[in-house]
Write a protein that holds these residues in place. Sequence first.
Motif, short mmCIF file in Angstrom:
data_model
loop_
_atom_site.label_atom_id
_atom_site.label_comp_id
_atom_site.label_asym_id
_atom_site.label_seq_id
_atom_site.Cartn_x
_atom_site.Cartn_y
_atom_site.Cartn_z
N GLU A 59 0.82 -1.21 0.00
CA GLU A 59 0.00 0.00 0.00
C GLU A 59 0.86 1.26 0.00
OE1 GLU A 59 -2.62 -0.34 3.31
OE2 GLU A 59 -3.78 -1.99 2.44
N ALA A 60 1.98 1.23 0.74
CA ALA A 60 2.83 2.42 0.84
C ALA A 60 3.65 2.67 -0.41
CB ALA A 60 3.75 2.29 2.05
N THR A 61 3.89 1.61 -1.20
CA THR A 61 4.77 1.76 -2.37
C THR A 61 4.04 1.53 -3.69
OG1 THR A 61 5.44 -0.59 -2.28
CG2 THR A 61 6.75 1.00 -1.00
N ARG A 62 2.72 1.43 -3.66
CA ARG A 62 1.96 1.11 -4.86
C ARG A 62 2.24 2.12 -5.98
NH1 ARG A 62 -2.76 0.46 -2.76
NH2 ARG A 62 -2.83 -1.81 -2.85
N GLY A 63 2.58 1.58 -7.16
CA GLY A 63 2.83 2.42 -8.31
C GLY A 63 4.20 3.07 -8.34
N ARG A 64 5.04 2.77 -7.35
CA ARG A 64 6.37 3.37 -7.27
C ARG A 64 7.43 2.38 -7.73
NH1 ARG A 64 6.88 7.49 -3.58
NH2 ARG A 64 8.94 7.73 -4.57
N LYS A 65 8.56 2.93 -8.20
CA LYS A 65 9.67 2.08 -8.58
C LYS A 65 10.98 2.81 -8.28
CE LYS A 65 11.28 -1.15 -12.08
NZ LYS A 65 10.94 -1.88 -13.31
N TRP A 66 11.96 2.06 -7.76
CA TRP A 66 13.27 2.61 -7.44
C TRP A 66 14.35 1.78 -8.12
CZ3 TRP A 66 9.32 2.04 -3.93
CH2 TRP A 66 8.87 3.22 -3.31
N ASP A 67 15.44 2.42 -8.49
CA ASP A 67 16.54 1.70 -9.12
C ASP A 67 17.11 0.65 -8.19
OD1 ASP A 67 16.31 3.27 -11.43
OD2 ASP A 67 17.70 4.77 -10.67
N VAL A 68 17.24 1.02 -6.91
CA VAL A 68 17.80 0.11 -5.91
C VAL A 68 17.03 0.24 -4.60
CG1 VAL A 68 19.87 -0.58 -4.62
CG2 VAL A 68 20.11 0.37 -6.93
N VAL A 69 16.77 -0.88 -3.96
CA VAL A 69 16.23 -0.89 -2.60
C VAL A 69 17.33 -1.35 -1.67
CG1 VAL A 69 14.58 -1.95 -1.02
CG2 VAL A 69 13.85 -1.30 -3.32
N PHE A 70 17.59 -0.57 -0.62
CA PHE A 70 18.56 -0.93 0.41
C PHE A 70 17.78 -1.36 1.66
CE2 PHE A 70 20.74 2.08 -2.30
CZ PHE A 70 22.04 1.58 -2.39
N ASP A 71 18.07 -2.56 2.14
CA ASP A 71 17.33 -3.10 3.29
C ASP A 71 18.25 -3.21 4.49
OD1 ASP A 71 15.64 -4.35 5.04
OD2 ASP A 71 14.93 -5.84 3.61
#
Length: 298
Positions: A59-71
């Motif tokens: 729900e918080a990231t719907r429709g979003r995209k990032w080159d990299v996710v850091f966890d």
Amino acid sequence: MKTALVLGGTRFFGTNLVEELLAKKVQVTIANRGQREDSFGDRVERIKLDRVEKQSIIEATRGRKWDVVFDQICYSSHGALVAVDAFRDSTNHYVLTSTLSVYGSSKEHFHEEDFDPYTYPISYARKENISYQEGKRQAEAVLFQKAPFSVTAVRIPIVLGDNDYTNRLRFHIDKVMHQEEIGFPDIDAQLNFISREEAGAFLAWCGEQKLKGPINACSNGVISLKELMSLIETETNQQAKITKRVTDENASPYGLDHSWTMSNEKASFWGYEFSDVRQWLPPLIKKKVAEAKIVPLY
């Protein structure tokens, strides 16, 4: 890398990661429960989510995209599986902060191939039901075996620096200053360390390079516990009271019964230049001793 999502990022070397990304002109979004203040101001975007609940992330990231996710905050197979499902369409690359602990202690010096997450059996559990070591093993196993995006697992040793919430270095300093015993099973055991600044910088570098697979990260050089205590003795001008009689009260957080180190040859081969531990550790100890004299820990 033009955009990055950082899960966590408001504590200890997570803040160094964010600052490194910002210095590289990356558009940074930090995601957490919104319960911790940060110093980034309007330089970052913030979203609130529950890291271990898939629907919350979707729900918080719907429709979003990032080159990299850091966890920075994945500690179990459950958390990793949530990430696999929730970020399936949100990124092409994932950088997991992992640990030297995945290797266990079966020998003294480890290379990346000494723990294989591609074949490690997966057992689903939440972090509260599993040890830190096994949780990180499971997190790596799930991501490498099931993620549709490429993955880097950055395995780091003990991180030292300002605002270290663990207070493990400070423990030794205070014990020496108060002339209290410190218990070490093997005072000659050697360890790797990495500074919080270098940990953040290396994570950001991995996001740029998008290297696939596990990779070790530590400062060049090893430090024996005896040398560490000698540095503290020099700055406090007091002799440490070392004992092999280890109790709950005196046990060193670094107390190992044999050396426990890792190789950073792979990262060096790919072009990362690590600092030498003896460049930054003595000045850090000097600073921490000065702070201890002003504000006692207890």
